[in-house]
Design a protein around this motif. Structure first.
Motif, PDB file in Angstrom:
ATOM      1  N   MET A  99       0.838  -1.201   0.000  1.00 28.13           N
ATOM      2  CA  MET A  99       0.000   0.000   0.000  1.00 28.13           C
ATOM      3  C   MET A  99       0.872   1.249   0.000  1.00 28.13           C
ATOM      4  O   MET A  99       0.593   2.202  -0.708  1.00 28.13           O
ATOM      5  CB  MET A  99      -0.903  -0.029   1.233  1.00 28.13           C
ATOM      6  CG  MET A  99      -2.040   0.956   1.182  1.00 28.13           C
ATOM      7  SD  MET A  99      -3.137   0.636  -0.223  1.00 28.13           S
ATOM      8  CE  MET A  99      -4.036   2.192  -0.258  1.00 28.13           C
ATOM      9  N   ARG A 100       1.963   1.232   0.801  1.00 27.41           N
ATOM     10  CA  ARG A 100       2.862   2.383   0.841  1.00 27.41           C
ATOM     11  C   ARG A 100       3.471   2.649  -0.524  1.00 27.41           C
ATOM     12  O   ARG A 100       3.629   3.774  -0.943  1.00 27.41           O
ATOM     13  CB  ARG A 100       3.986   2.134   1.870  1.00 27.41           C
ATOM     14  CG  ARG A 100       3.526   2.444   3.260  1.00 27.41           C
ATOM     15  CD  ARG A 100       4.688   2.865   4.155  1.00 27.41           C
ATOM     16  NE  ARG A 100       4.220   2.862   5.542  1.00 27.41           N
ATOM     17  CZ  ARG A 100       4.750   2.127   6.500  1.00 27.41           C
ATOM     18  NH1 ARG A 100       5.793   1.361   6.262  1.00 27.41           N
ATOM     19  NH2 ARG A 100       4.257   2.172   7.714  1.00 27.41           N
ATOM     20  N   ARG A 101       3.815   1.539  -1.234  1.00 28.23           N
ATOM     21  CA  ARG A 101       4.414   1.688  -2.558  1.00 28.23           C
ATOM     22  C   ARG A 101       3.401   2.281  -3.531  1.00 28.23           C
ATOM     23  O   ARG A 101       3.731   3.139  -4.342  1.00 28.23           O
ATOM     24  CB  ARG A 101       4.912   0.329  -3.055  1.00 28.23           C
ATOM     25  CG  ARG A 101       6.296   0.395  -3.628  1.00 28.23           C
ATOM     26  CD  ARG A 101       6.930  -0.978  -3.694  1.00 28.23           C
ATOM     27  NE  ARG A 101       6.128  -1.911  -4.465  1.00 28.23           N
ATOM     28  CZ  ARG A 101       6.089  -3.231  -4.245  1.00 28.23           C
ATOM     29  NH1 ARG A 101       6.765  -3.756  -3.257  1.00 28.23           N
ATOM     30  NH2 ARG A 101       5.347  -4.010  -4.993  1.00 28.23           N
ATOM     31  N   SER A 147       3.915   5.937  -5.318  1.00 32.28           N
ATOM     32  CA  SER A 147       3.961   6.062  -6.779  1.00 32.28           C
ATOM     33  C   SER A 147       2.833   6.993  -7.235  1.00 32.28           C
ATOM     34  O   SER A 147       2.992   7.743  -8.197  1.00 32.28           O
ATOM     35  CB  SER A 147       3.902   4.683  -7.433  1.00 32.28           C
ATOM     36  OG  SER A 147       2.675   4.446  -8.042  1.00 32.28           O
ATOM     37  N   ASN A 148       1.711   6.988  -6.527  1.00 37.57           N
ATOM     38  CA  ASN A 148       0.639   7.932  -6.856  1.00 37.57           C
ATOM     39  C   ASN A 148       1.058   9.371  -6.553  1.00 37.57           C
ATOM     40  O   ASN A 148       0.771  10.287  -7.324  1.00 37.57           O
ATOM     41  CB  ASN A 148      -0.642   7.592  -6.079  1.00 37.57           C
ATOM     42  CG  ASN A 148      -1.767   8.562  -6.403  1.00 37.57           C
ATOM     43  OD1 ASN A 148      -2.273   8.583  -7.520  1.00 37.57           O
ATOM     44  ND2 ASN A 148      -2.126   9.409  -5.442  1.00 37.57           N
ATOM     45  N   ASP A 149       1.743   9.572  -5.433  1.00 37.72           N
ATOM     46  CA  ASP A 149       2.242  10.914  -5.076  1.00 37.72           C
ATOM     47  C   ASP A 149       3.098  11.488  -6.213  1.00 37.72           C
ATOM     48  O   ASP A 149       2.937  12.641  -6.604  1.00 37.72           O
ATOM     49  CB  ASP A 149       3.109  10.855  -3.805  1.00 37.72           C
ATOM     50  CG  ASP A 149       2.265  10.679  -2.544  1.00 37.72           C
ATOM     51  OD1 ASP A 149       1.022  10.617  -2.669  1.00 37.72           O
ATOM     52  OD2 ASP A 149       2.854  10.602  -1.452  1.00 37.72           O
ATOM     53  N   ALA A 150       4.010  10.653  -6.721  1.00 38.52           N
ATOM     54  CA  ALA A 150       4.925  11.104  -7.774  1.00 38.52           C
ATOM     55  C   ALA A 150       4.159  11.431  -9.051  1.00 38.52           C
ATOM     56  O   ALA A 150       4.416  12.442  -9.716  1.00 38.52           O
ATOM     57  CB  ALA A 150       5.970  10.019  -8.039  1.00 38.52           C
ATOM     58  N   LEU A 151       3.192  10.575  -9.382  1.00 43.30           N
ATOM     59  CA  LEU A 151       2.399  10.787 -10.601  1.00 43.30           C
ATOM     60  C   LEU A 151       1.579  12.077 -10.488  1.00 43.30           C
ATOM     61  O   LEU A 151       1.535  12.894 -11.416  1.00 43.30           O
ATOM     62  CB  LEU A 151       1.478   9.577 -10.825  1.00 43.30           C
ATOM     63  CG  LEU A 151       0.586   9.588 -12.054  1.00 43.30           C
ATOM     64  CD1 LEU A 151       1.398   9.844 -13.317  1.00 43.30           C
ATOM     65  CD2 LEU A 151      -0.171   8.263 -12.186  1.00 43.30           C
ATOM     66  N   ALA A 152       0.951  12.278  -9.330  1.00 43.55           N
ATOM     67  CA  ALA A 152       0.131  13.476  -9.117  1.00 43.55           C
ATOM     68  C   ALA A 152       0.988  14.738  -9.195  1.00 43.55           C
ATOM     69  O   ALA A 152       0.567  15.757  -9.762  1.00 43.55           O
ATOM     70  CB  ALA A 152      -0.583  13.388  -7.771  1.00 43.55           C
ATOM     71  N   ALA A 153       2.208  14.671  -8.656  1.00 43.04           N
ATOM     72  CA  ALA A 153       3.114  15.829  -8.688  1.00 43.04           C
ATOM     73  C   ALA A 153       3.472  16.173 -10.137  1.00 43.04           C
ATOM     74  O   ALA A 153       3.480  17.353 -10.521  1.00 43.04           O
ATOM     75  CB  ALA A 153       4.373  15.532  -7.877  1.00 43.04           C
ATOM     76  N   ALA A 154       3.729  15.140 -10.936  1.00 43.52           N
ATOM     77  CA  ALA A 154       4.070  15.366 -12.350  1.00 43.52           C
ATOM     78  C   ALA A 154       2.872  15.961 -13.094  1.00 43.52           C
ATOM     79  O   ALA A 154       3.022  16.865 -13.926  1.00 43.52           O
ATOM     80  CB  ALA A 154       4.501  14.044 -12.988  1.00 43.52           C
ATOM     81  N   ASP A 204      -7.401   8.399  -8.442  1.00 42.08           N
ATOM     82  CA  ASP A 204      -5.965   8.564  -8.241  1.00 42.08           C
ATOM     83  C   ASP A 204      -5.324   8.997  -9.553  1.00 42.08           C
ATOM     84  O   ASP A 204      -6.021   9.140 -10.575  1.00 42.08           O
ATOM     85  CB  ASP A 204      -5.330   7.285  -7.675  1.00 42.08           C
ATOM     86  CG  ASP A 204      -5.533   6.077  -8.569  1.00 42.08           C
ATOM     87  OD1 ASP A 204      -5.603   6.250  -9.800  1.00 42.08           O
ATOM     88  OD2 ASP A 204      -5.624   4.951  -8.045  1.00 42.08           O
ATOM     89  N   GLY A 205      -4.025   9.228  -9.505  1.00 43.73           N
ATOM     90  CA  GLY A 205      -3.315   9.749 -10.661  1.00 43.73           C
ATOM     91  C   GLY A 205      -3.437   8.861 -11.895  1.00 43.73           C
ATOM     92  O   GLY A 205      -3.594   9.345 -13.017  1.00 43.73           O
TER      93      GLY A 205
END
Lengths: 228, 228
Positions: free
Chosen positions: A7-9, A13-20, A95-96
């Motif tokens: 779940m953390r992974r 990975s969603n955090d990074a996608l959303a930031a991009a 999600d992203g």
């Protein structure tokens, strides 16, 4: 606990996608808003009112997240703003990854405001960062003022709490002061906006908040190379 | 898609656990009910009314599922019935694993009715079978009658739809006929019970439904070895 690691992974990975994805908004000075709530709290009606108030002065794009159906997209599109429906096919949040195809089709150079209406759910959407600048949670008076105690993550991840269905206040047990106190415990300094999206009362305060953020965002728009 | 396979495995293992847990209920002729809804639809108030109506004639145990806090457990316990609070610590639903410790503490030989109040969420709880005989979904009139179209799984997994907050009907846009039509498309022959848990109007119909199921369950109680 492999389940938690997985779940953390997923979340990282969603955090990074959303930031991009959010970089695309920033590149063009577009304001992004993620609206969350439980089912039937009035997200779509609030977006309809927003489109009525700002649709002629700002270029607005709405992304509607629903498990199934396109009822909300049809309602919003009828107000004359751009609208894309995403069906999550059972998933309890956006999600992203789900936003990807819709985000790819948007011409951010011709946009001022992106509104994402999340799946009606006071739990899961709070866990997934979206490509926006502000999270807004709508809580309606018939739901009761005990919700921040039961769903703390949603409130702690929000920048604004819209208290909707004020027109029903005389008919329901809802302690406005208790709600605000409980939310401030989770997120000191949070903004509250009280309104009735149905009657329109108080919607001007929401629109004023949005316009202030739209102006701030525009100022941050990067300078373009001159045409000459 | 490993994520989907993993989820299937989780759900299958939950199905098996819930079936084993339900055997304990069946062994003693106990009726199990799982009450689901979005946040603030009135599950807890309905359980309070149930305790008031049936608490003297039947032995009732409530399991309260909440992400955090014990507000609901306190409310229900104040009505004089047994109550255990489960905090899911972020999880959007109850499942067999979370119920395990609470189920282990219940003396089913001294029980007639087990009521499980699920986490307020119209999405995730529908995916996890619990050790009960009937799923009940509460939908309240301020939420709007479009919910079955948007959250089909929850309605298709239910045996009874309680339409709550009927007292607010004059003040909200809620199309009762449209709601019933949409639900029947998902689950033909489903039972509807219209009531106001707040005013008590119509609660007698809910209580009558429960008592009929309690009588049926008692008849199915396995014969005990005689004491002589």
């Amino acid at each position: 606990m492999p389940e938690i690691r997985l779940m953390r992974r997923v979340l990282a990975s969603n955090d990074a996608l959303a930031a991009a994805q959010r970089e695309k908004l920033d590149e063009h000075g577009v304001l992004g808003i993620n609206i969350m709530s439980g089912p039937g709290a009035g997200k779509t009606t609030l977006i309809e009112r927003t489109a009525e108030a700002l649709g002629r002065r700002y270029r607005i794009q709405v992304i509607e997240g629903d498990i199934q159906g396109d009822l909300d997209a049809c309602r919003v599109a009828a107000k004359g703003v751009g609208c894309v429906q995403i069906n999550t096919q059972g998933a309890c949040h956006l999600d992203g990854l789900m936003l990807g195809p819709a985000m790819g089709e948007i011409d951010f150079a011709r946009l001022d405001l992106l509104i994402i209406e999340n799946v009606g759910n006071l739990v899961c959407p709070a866990e997934f960062v979206l490509p926006v600048h502000h999270n807004v949670t709508v809580i309606s008076t018939p739901e009761g003022s005990d919700k921040p105690v039961k769903y703390p993550l949603m409130f702690s991840k929000s920048d604004v709490i819209v208290i909707n269905k004020l027109d029903l206040l005389p008919h329901v047990d809802f302690d406005l002061a208790a709600l605000k106190k409980a939310v401030r415990k989770l997120k000191p300094g949070i903004t509250f906006i009280e309104l009735s999206a149905k009657t329109g009362d108080g919607v001007d305060k929401w629109v004023a908040w949005l316009e202030e953020k739209l102006r701030t965002r525009r100022k941050k728009r990067p300078a373009r190379p001159s045409r000459s």
